[in-house]
Scaffold this motif. Structure first.
Motif, short mmCIF file in Angstrom:
data_model
loop_
_atom_site.label_atom_id
_atom_site.label_comp_id
_atom_site.label_asym_id
_atom_site.label_seq_id
_atom_site.Cartn_x
_atom_site.Cartn_y
_atom_site.Cartn_z
N UNK A 25 -22.13 -61.50 31.52
CA UNK A 25 -21.48 -60.24 31.17
C UNK A 25 -20.60 -60.09 32.45
N UNK A 26 -19.26 -60.03 32.26
CA UNK A 26 -18.33 -60.17 33.31
C UNK A 26 -17.36 -58.76 33.04
N UNK A 27 -16.73 -58.30 34.18
CA UNK A 27 -15.53 -57.62 34.09
C UNK A 27 -14.12 -58.30 34.12
N UNK A 28 -14.27 -59.58 34.05
CA UNK A 28 -13.14 -60.37 33.89
C UNK A 28 -12.46 -60.29 32.57
N UNK A 63 -44.28 -66.19 33.25
CA UNK A 63 -42.75 -65.85 32.99
C UNK A 63 -42.50 -64.37 32.52
N UNK A 64 -41.90 -63.26 33.27
CA UNK A 64 -41.76 -62.04 33.00
C UNK A 64 -40.46 -61.90 31.95
N UNK A 65 -39.52 -62.64 32.41
CA UNK A 65 -38.45 -62.37 31.45
C UNK A 65 -38.03 -63.32 30.60
N UNK A 66 -37.57 -63.13 29.15
CA UNK A 66 -37.38 -64.24 28.54
C UNK A 66 -35.86 -64.28 28.22
N UNK A 67 -34.90 -63.54 28.87
CA UNK A 67 -33.70 -63.56 28.88
C UNK A 67 -32.87 -62.93 30.28
N UNK A 68 -31.89 -64.12 30.67
CA UNK A 68 -31.40 -63.52 31.83
C UNK A 68 -29.94 -63.20 31.55
N UNK A 69 -29.37 -61.98 31.94
CA UNK A 69 -27.88 -61.68 31.74
C UNK A 69 -27.09 -61.81 33.13
N UNK A 70 -26.25 -62.73 33.47
CA UNK A 70 -25.51 -63.04 34.63
C UNK A 70 -24.23 -62.36 34.71
N UNK A 71 -23.80 -61.79 35.83
CA UNK A 71 -22.46 -61.68 36.31
C UNK A 71 -21.95 -63.13 36.50
N UNK A 72 -20.46 -63.11 36.42
CA UNK A 72 -19.81 -64.35 36.57
C UNK A 72 -19.33 -64.53 38.00
N UNK A 73 -18.21 -63.84 38.53
CA UNK A 73 -17.80 -64.27 39.64
C UNK A 73 -18.54 -63.62 40.81
N UNK A 74 -18.69 -64.60 41.61
CA UNK A 74 -19.54 -64.27 42.82
C UNK A 74 -21.12 -64.28 42.67
N UNK A 75 -21.49 -64.69 41.27
CA UNK A 75 -22.83 -65.03 41.07
C UNK A 75 -23.02 -66.42 40.43
N UNK A 76 -22.59 -66.67 39.49
CA UNK A 76 -22.24 -68.05 39.07
C UNK A 76 -21.18 -68.88 39.41
N UNK A 77 -19.99 -68.30 39.56
CA UNK A 77 -18.88 -69.17 39.88
C UNK A 77 -18.10 -68.55 41.22
N UNK A 78 -17.78 -69.35 42.13
CA UNK A 78 -17.11 -69.18 43.32
C UNK A 78 -15.60 -68.95 42.89
N UNK A 79 -15.06 -67.66 42.43
CA UNK A 79 -13.83 -67.69 41.90
C UNK A 79 -12.62 -66.99 42.96
N UNK A 80 -13.09 -66.64 44.10
CA UNK A 80 -12.32 -66.16 45.02
C UNK A 80 -10.60 -66.51 45.25
N UNK A 81 -10.82 -67.82 45.80
CA UNK A 81 -9.46 -68.37 45.85
C UNK A 81 -8.32 -68.43 44.81
N UNK A 82 -9.13 -68.56 43.45
CA UNK A 82 -7.73 -68.75 42.42
C UNK A 82 -7.58 -67.09 42.21
N UNK A 83 -8.42 -66.12 42.29
CA UNK A 83 -8.22 -64.69 42.19
C UNK A 83 -7.11 -64.77 43.36
N UNK A 84 -7.36 -64.73 44.51
CA UNK A 84 -6.36 -64.35 45.46
C UNK A 84 -4.96 -64.89 45.22
N UNK A 85 -5.02 -66.35 44.99
CA UNK A 85 -3.74 -67.06 44.61
C UNK A 85 -3.01 -66.47 43.53
N UNK A 86 -3.56 -66.12 42.41
CA UNK A 86 -3.06 -65.26 41.36
C UNK A 86 -2.37 -63.95 41.65
#
Length: 218
Positions: free
Chosen positions: A109-112, A1-24
């Motif tokens: 880590x997100x720009x949201x 196992x090369x990595x001991x830590x994973x840093x994820x983006x949120x929108x489009x990576x872990x969560x499908x947020x597109x419809x709620x973003x579009x609606x708002x």
């Protein structure tokens, strides 16, 4: 196992947020008698934070003051409706559970904006995410692709940059990883396609969360 830590983006990576973003977005535009945007337009507009999303969504020539009012209405609506249709992508929870069971630390880590990032991570992921960092430029922490938010996550996790990998779905994420001095894995189920990501410098891609799990765990 090369990595001991994973840093994820949120929108489009872990969560499908597109419809709620579009609606708002369209709710706020309607309040100000502005032309609404299609789902695909909103898809192209996201990635650089909600302020930039609204700046791209309002008509050309809109004043800064009016744009700020649209943004305020977007924020208010989104905080009440950010879980209407948003869900983790298929296989994401299983992926997070497997890597956590192997002792890998996790961060988002997100720009949201910060409040929405914390709320969504707590609601959908609970203890599967150790640290959640959203946009907080008011505190002097620049948003992605600046490395500031990644460095803040690393500080809170008390890990070394060399042990981390950044995982996201956009060109902003590719640049963020580069600026942070860490490897990047680009996912192909999000808001950008493979050709676009390759053009922007992506070198390692995965098509499913299962493939990502295999890559992370070996």
């Amino acid at each position: 196992m090369k990595y001991t830590t994973c840093i994820f983006d949120l929108d489009g990576t872990l969560l499908n947020t597109l419809d709620d973003l579009a609606n708002s977005t369209n709710y706020a535009l309607r309040l100000h008698s502005m032309q609404e945007r299609t789902r695909e337009e909103v898809r192209r507009f996201v990635g650089n934070g909600v302020k930039k999303l609204i700046e791209r969504a309002v008509p050309a020539g809109t004043t800064e003051e009016e744009t700020e009012r649209v943004l305020a209405d977007f924020r208010s609506h989104y905080l009440e409706h950010d879980k209407d249709t948003t869900r983790p992508y298929d296989g994401i929870l299983e992926m997070l559970e497997r890597i956590k069971n192997r002792g890998i630390r996790t961060a988002v880590v997100s720009n949201k904006f910060f409040k929405a990032t914390e709320s969504l991570c707590s609601h959908f992921f609970g203890s599967l995410i150790d640290v959640a960092i959203g946009e907080n430029e008011a505190a002097g922490i620049r948003k992605k692709p600046s490395p500031d938010t990644v460095r803040e996550a690393i500080r809170q996790l008390e890990v070394e940059t060399s042990d981390c990998v950044y995982i996201g779905d956009s060109d902003v994420d590719v640049m963020t990883a580069k600026n942070s001095g860490m490897d990047c894995i680009s996912v192909l189920w999000g808001f950008r396609d493979e050709d676009f990501l390759r053009e922007k410098g992506a070198t390692k891609t995965v098509r499913t969360p299962s493939e990502l799990t295999t890559l992370l765990l070996g």
